[in-house]
Enzyme design. Structure first.
Site, PDB file in Angstrom:
ATOM      1  N   LYS A  29       0.839  -1.207   0.000  1.00  0.00           N
ATOM      2  CA  LYS A  29       0.000   0.000   0.000  1.00  0.00           C
ATOM      3  C   LYS A  29       0.871   1.254   0.000  1.00  0.00           C
ATOM      4  O   LYS A  29       0.652   2.185  -0.770  1.00  0.00           O
ATOM      5  CB  LYS A  29      -0.931  -0.016   1.220  1.00  0.00           C
ATOM      6  CG  LYS A  29      -1.904   1.151   1.251  1.00  0.00           C
ATOM      7  CD  LYS A  29      -2.825   1.078   2.465  1.00  0.00           C
ATOM      8  CE  LYS A  29      -3.884   0.020   2.326  1.00  0.00           C
ATOM      9  NZ  LYS A  29      -4.885   0.050   3.414  1.00  0.00           N
TER      10      LYS A  29
ATOM     11  N   GLU B  12      10.097  -5.841   3.696  1.00  0.00           N
ATOM     12  CA  GLU B  12      10.252  -7.151   3.068  1.00  0.00           C
ATOM     13  C   GLU B  12       9.859  -7.105   1.589  1.00  0.00           C
ATOM     14  O   GLU B  12      10.572  -7.615   0.714  1.00  0.00           O
ATOM     15  CB  GLU B  12       9.381  -8.190   3.793  1.00  0.00           C
ATOM     16  CG  GLU B  12       9.721  -8.398   5.254  1.00  0.00           C
ATOM     17  CD  GLU B  12       8.885  -7.547   6.196  1.00  0.00           C
ATOM     18  OE1 GLU B  12       8.700  -7.950   7.347  1.00  0.00           O
ATOM     19  OE2 GLU B  12       8.417  -6.451   5.769  1.00  0.00           O
TER      20      GLU B  12
ATOM     21  N   GLY C 228      -5.370  -4.964   5.281  1.00  0.00           N
ATOM     22  CA  GLY C 228      -4.523  -5.888   4.536  1.00  0.00           C
ATOM     23  C   GLY C 228      -5.022  -7.312   4.512  1.00  0.00           C
ATOM     24  O   GLY C 228      -5.047  -7.973   3.469  1.00  0.00           O
ATOM     25  N   ARG C 229      -5.451  -7.809   5.667  1.00  0.00           N
ATOM     26  CA  ARG C 229      -5.880  -9.208   5.732  1.00  0.00           C
ATOM     27  C   ARG C 229      -7.306  -9.410   5.205  1.00  0.00           C
ATOM     28  O   ARG C 229      -7.812 -10.528   5.202  1.00  0.00           O
ATOM     29  CB  ARG C 229      -5.722  -9.751   7.144  1.00  0.00           C
ATOM     30  CG  ARG C 229      -6.413  -8.951   8.227  1.00  0.00           C
ATOM     31  CD  ARG C 229      -5.931  -9.406   9.620  1.00  0.00           C
ATOM     32  NE  ARG C 229      -6.469  -8.577  10.682  1.00  0.00           N
ATOM     33  CZ  ARG C 229      -5.927  -7.427  11.081  1.00  0.00           C
ATOM     34  NH1 ARG C 229      -4.860  -6.946  10.473  1.00  0.00           N
ATOM     35  NH2 ARG C 229      -6.451  -6.745  12.091  1.00  0.00           N
TER      36      ARG C 229
ATOM     37  N   GLU D 107      -4.178 -12.033  14.030  1.00  0.00           N
ATOM     38  CA  GLU D 107      -3.809 -10.621  13.922  1.00  0.00           C
ATOM     39  C   GLU D 107      -5.001  -9.733  14.250  1.00  0.00           C
ATOM     40  O   GLU D 107      -4.831  -8.607  14.708  1.00  0.00           O
ATOM     41  CB  GLU D 107      -3.282 -10.324  12.512  1.00  0.00           C
ATOM     42  CG  GLU D 107      -2.513  -8.999  12.422  1.00  0.00           C
ATOM     43  CD  GLU D 107      -1.745  -8.856  11.124  1.00  0.00           C
ATOM     44  OE1 GLU D 107      -0.560  -9.237  11.090  1.00  0.00           O
ATOM     45  OE2 GLU D 107      -2.340  -8.375  10.141  1.00  0.00           O
TER      46      GLU D 107
ATOM     47  N   HIS E  97      -2.113 -37.887  10.954  1.00  0.00           N
ATOM     48  CA  HIS E  97      -0.853 -38.577  11.222  1.00  0.00           C
ATOM     49  C   HIS E  97       0.187 -37.621  11.788  1.00  0.00           C
ATOM     50  O   HIS E  97       1.390 -37.915  11.732  1.00  0.00           O
ATOM     51  CB  HIS E  97      -0.347 -39.249   9.938  1.00  0.00           C
ATOM     52  CG  HIS E  97      -1.235 -40.358   9.480  1.00  0.00           C
ATOM     53  ND1 HIS E  97      -1.052 -41.668   9.857  1.00  0.00           N
ATOM     54  CD2 HIS E  97      -2.352 -40.345   8.708  1.00  0.00           C
ATOM     55  CE1 HIS E  97      -1.997 -42.419   9.318  1.00  0.00           C
ATOM     56  NE2 HIS E  97      -2.805 -41.638   8.618  1.00  0.00           N
TER      57      HIS E  97
ATOM     58  N   LYS F 228       9.391  -4.727  14.160  1.00  0.00           N
ATOM     59  CA  LYS F 228       9.866  -4.001  12.966  1.00  0.00           C
ATOM     60  C   LYS F 228      10.796  -2.858  13.351  1.00  0.00           C
ATOM     61  O   LYS F 228      11.841  -2.638  12.726  1.00  0.00           O
ATOM     62  CB  LYS F 228       8.677  -3.446  12.186  1.00  0.00           C
ATOM     63  CG  LYS F 228       7.862  -4.465  11.421  1.00  0.00           C
ATOM     64  CD  LYS F 228       6.774  -3.751  10.631  1.00  0.00           C
ATOM     65  CE  LYS F 228       5.962  -4.709   9.791  1.00  0.00           C
ATOM     66  NZ  LYS F 228       4.925  -4.001   9.005  1.00  0.00           N
TER      67      LYS F 228
END
Length: 553
Positions: A206, A212, A265-266, A351, A382, A510
């Site tokens: 954005k 990153e 964002g999510r 979050e 398993h 951060k």
């Protein structure tokens, strides 16, 4: 705000939990033959069975009363009307507007945002059409048949999950890769599989400053140029709001796709962040994804709480978290193409509701978001199901499956579904010591061995699960499923009194990382000894620098 744990409704639920402590779900089913019909419902192509939770009519009444006490319906109305319910950032929360194909208008701060949404969708459709038709090519004139989505968090998890889930809908000959980790190994591994002449990089940030994402984007651009790539503007597009930074990177701002502050964002895969989805499955299938979500939105915004699938899923989750003691919740999709759904929901849920402070800035007096984890299909059986069945903690779970596979192969899906159904039954029923001893006796096991084995083969059962069924995993049912969880998370945040739409908890790490970065040595380089942190961090920085200074290319 109302402190939920201080309400009479919360006290009533505590009393319900005490009254049910010595009962077992076996008994609840035996006493009520209509339990399945009573505690199940259908909406937007999904069927929810929540009968395998330790609930009764009284519990449900008190959960609905708690929802009314915190004004869940009022909060729902405020969200859909565009009020700034994200209080710490003073933002509206209107991702539902991105998938509304009705004539309804949405407003933020008095501005009608619907025309912007429709214009951006049209722009995405036009861009994708040019790619798919071959009219929009790379610098050498070859078609752009490969997409590398560079983002992180919601800009990565959402599109990646959807693209993987809808594999049968992929446009033939197209490939998609997703790069999120600043660990250069992920980018290096991806670049080794692609051709600069035919690759389109989609950079999703954005602000166009996310460390990153921009580190990966800059390295991808360098690789592109170093490998003969020409005309960066033909091979890079941006999903951003920072026009100046996009242009400085070398991207044509005509190929910049916008989303807005009221899209978290999510919750953003429905926006321009979904461009990589459109490029892989086509705009019509993307539109079907949006329409499926819209069907769930319409159900959520209009159905009374007692017949409201997201609200009921949320309230049952509150019951399990706060009154039954389930601190963890497993998401278990019995469909291999949903393998990224648990990771997607980890972010969406943890979050959103992993908060210790309520909207008034006070420390909460009750547990909030559970730990979310999961794996697809029988793989988890398993791996960690042992803990679900016989561990010392109660862990709730959602089991998700389509009745018809996207890829029916022999009797694979019947075997998958038999396991899907058996696990919820086993988690509910368990197996008593008496049943274990009878089975061993019938198998001819001698009494000493029965005495030794019996305690290990007892299953307590009484473990809460929800079952979510769909006819088939399609763009529309996937959209409804994602929206179901979005609204569930919202409802739980309202009940717990937290802001589900900020994420201050990601900031501290951060900030500290930025201060540490200049103290780390390059390969075969050196730095002064670190002394500005705690003894452990200083020691680790110095140890890393020692190892890197001795390394050779």
């Amino acid at each position: 705000m109302i402190e939920p744990s201080k309400t009479p409704e919360w006290s009533a639920l505590n009393a319900d939990a005490e009254n049910l402590a010595d009962s077992h779900m076996r008994t609840l089913f035996a006493d009520d033959p209509a339990r399945f019909e009573k505690y199940s419902l259908e909406a937007a192509g999904l069927f929810l069975d929540y009968s395998k939770n330790k609930i009764t009519d009284d519990v449900l009444d008190h959960l609905i009363a708690l929802a009314n006490a915190v004004d869940l319906e009022g909060a729902r109305g405020r969200m859909f009307s565009g009020e700034p319910i994200n209080s710490t950032e003073n933002r509206a929360v209107l991702h539902a507007a991105l998938r509304d194909f009705s004539m309804r208008d949405y407003f933020v701060d008095g501005e009608k945002v619907t025309p912007k949404i429709r214009a951006e969708l049209k722009k995405m459709e036009s861009f994708a059409s040019g790619i798919h038709s071959g009219g929009r090519t790379g610098y050498s004139g070859k078609p752009l048949d490969t997409v590398v989505n560079i983002g992180i968090g919601g800009s990565d998890l959402g599109p990646q999950m959807v693209v993987e889930a809808l594999r049968p809908y992929w446009i033939k000959g197209r490939r998609s890769f997703f790069v999120s980790n600043v660990d250069g190994q992920q980018l290096t591994d991806t670049l080794a599989q692609i051709d600069p002449e035919t690759t389109l990089f989609v950079v999703a940030s954005k602000t166009f400053t996310t460390q990153e994402t921009m580190t990966n984007a800059e390295s991808a651009r360098k690789w592109f140029i170093d490998n003969g790539g020409k005309d960066v503007a033909k091979h890079f597009v941006a999903l951003s709001t920072n026009r100046y930074a996009v242009e400085a990177f070398g991207i044509d701002t005509d190929n910049m796709f916008e989303f807005w502050e009221w899209v978290g964002g999510r919750y953003s895969l429905w926006s321009a962040i979904g461009l990589s989805i459109v490029l892989q499955i086509g705009f019509e299938n993307f539109k079907a994804l949006l329409k499926g979500a819209h069907l769930m939105d319409e159900h959520f915004r209009s159905a009374p709480l007692r017949q409201n699938m997201p609200a009921l899923l949320a309230l049952v989750g509150v019951w399990n978290r706060n009154f039954i003691g389930a601190a963890s919740h497993a998401v278990l999709p019995y469909d291999q193409h949903l393998l990224r759904l648990p990771a997607y929901l980890q972010q969406a849920d943890m979050e959103s509701n992993g908060k210790r402070t309520n909207i008034d800035g006070e420390v909460v007096k009750h547990a909030t978001g559970p730990i979310i984890f999961g794996e697809p299909g029988t793989n988890g059986q398993h791996a960690f199901y042992q803990l679900l069945h016989q561990g010392t903690d109660i862990i709730s779970a959602d089991f998700i499956a389509p009745a018809i596979s996207q890829s029916e192969t022999g009797d694979h899906h019947e075997k998958l579904l038999s396991n899907f159904l058996a696990q919820t039954e086993a988690l509910m029923l368990g197996k008593t010591e008496k049943e274990v001893r009878n089975e061993l006796r019938e198998d001819g096991t001698a009494k000493p061995q029965i005495d030794a084995l019996a305690p290990h083969k007892v299953f307590p059962g009484d473990r809460p699960t929800n079952t979510i069924l769909m006819e088939k995993l399609t763009p529309e049912t996937l959209g409804a499923l994602i929206a179901l969880y979005e609204h569930k998370i919202f409802c739980q945040g309202i009940v717990w009194g937290v802001n589900s739409f900020d994420q201050w908890g990601v900031e501290l790490g951060k900030v500290l990382a930025k201060s540490i970065l200049p103290e780390l040595s390059p390969i075969a380089g050196s730095k002064p000894e670190a002394a500005n942190h705690d003894a452990s961090t200083n020691g680790l920085i110095n140890r890393i620098n020692s190892l890197r200074s001795q390394a050779k290319d």
